[in-house]
Design a protein around this motif. Sequence first.
Motif, mmCIF file in Angstrom:
data_model
loop_
_atom_site.group_PDB
_atom_site.id
_atom_site.type_symbol
_atom_site.label_atom_id
_atom_site.label_comp_id
_atom_site.label_asym_id
_atom_site.label_seq_id
_atom_site.Cartn_x
_atom_site.Cartn_y
_atom_site.Cartn_z
ATOM 1 N N GLY A 44 -21.944 -13.476 -33.628
ATOM 2 C CA GLY A 44 -22.513 -12.212 -33.036
ATOM 3 C C GLY A 44 -21.658 -11.717 -31.851
ATOM 4 O O GLY A 44 -20.563 -12.253 -31.850
ATOM 5 N N SER A 101 -17.054 -12.391 -28.811
ATOM 6 C CA SER A 101 -17.913 -12.281 -30.050
ATOM 7 C C SER A 101 -17.474 -13.685 -30.796
ATOM 8 O O SER A 101 -17.285 -14.646 -30.196
ATOM 9 N N SER A 131 -27.246 -12.620 -33.530
ATOM 10 C CA SER A 131 -26.348 -13.424 -32.996
ATOM 11 C C SER A 131 -26.728 -14.924 -32.921
ATOM 12 O O SER A 131 -27.739 -15.193 -32.422
#
Length: 181
Positions: free
Chosen positions: A44, A64, A92
């Motif tokens: 995510g 990320s 995420s």
Amino acid sequence: MISEKHSKVIENLTQIFENKTYRRKEILVDVEEIHRDLFYIKKGVARIFYYDDKAQDHTHWISSDDQFIALFSSVLSGKRMPFGIEVIEDGSEIFRFPYHLLLKLKSNSPELQQFMEDLFAESLITMGNRLIDQQIKTTDERYHDLIASHPDWLQRINLGYIAGYLGMTQQQLSKIRAQRS
């Protein structure tokens, strides 16, 4: 990205701490809250953000897949900072590692102790390099560096967030992208 050297430590931590799947716009840490946790993004995207004096939202940092996100200055000092952490990609998968528990665990684990030292040192180096880049590199160079290191971000992240992260307006980013097409 987590180095091969530390992947076993992360694997062990993810066995101890629970993960949660978040939706876009969910807040992990609110603005002005003391940051007490480190967040490991298994999958995510999340960002550190702040508001200016006109209540405009600005992106300070983006992390990320397979990266950590935390406002280390607040985690280490225990002081409030005018920054929050927000999830910016649906689905995420993020682990929350409470810092006080990591401190307890590291006293019995030389591997965890080394990992934490390396994580904080890497964060300091990365932020220092980012500050230098903001002061020395052109907007075009910063954009080129971003697409070289995170080519997937352009499809996954709102361009306004990317522009803020790169220290430029969305209009500047659009112009650079148009010139490169």
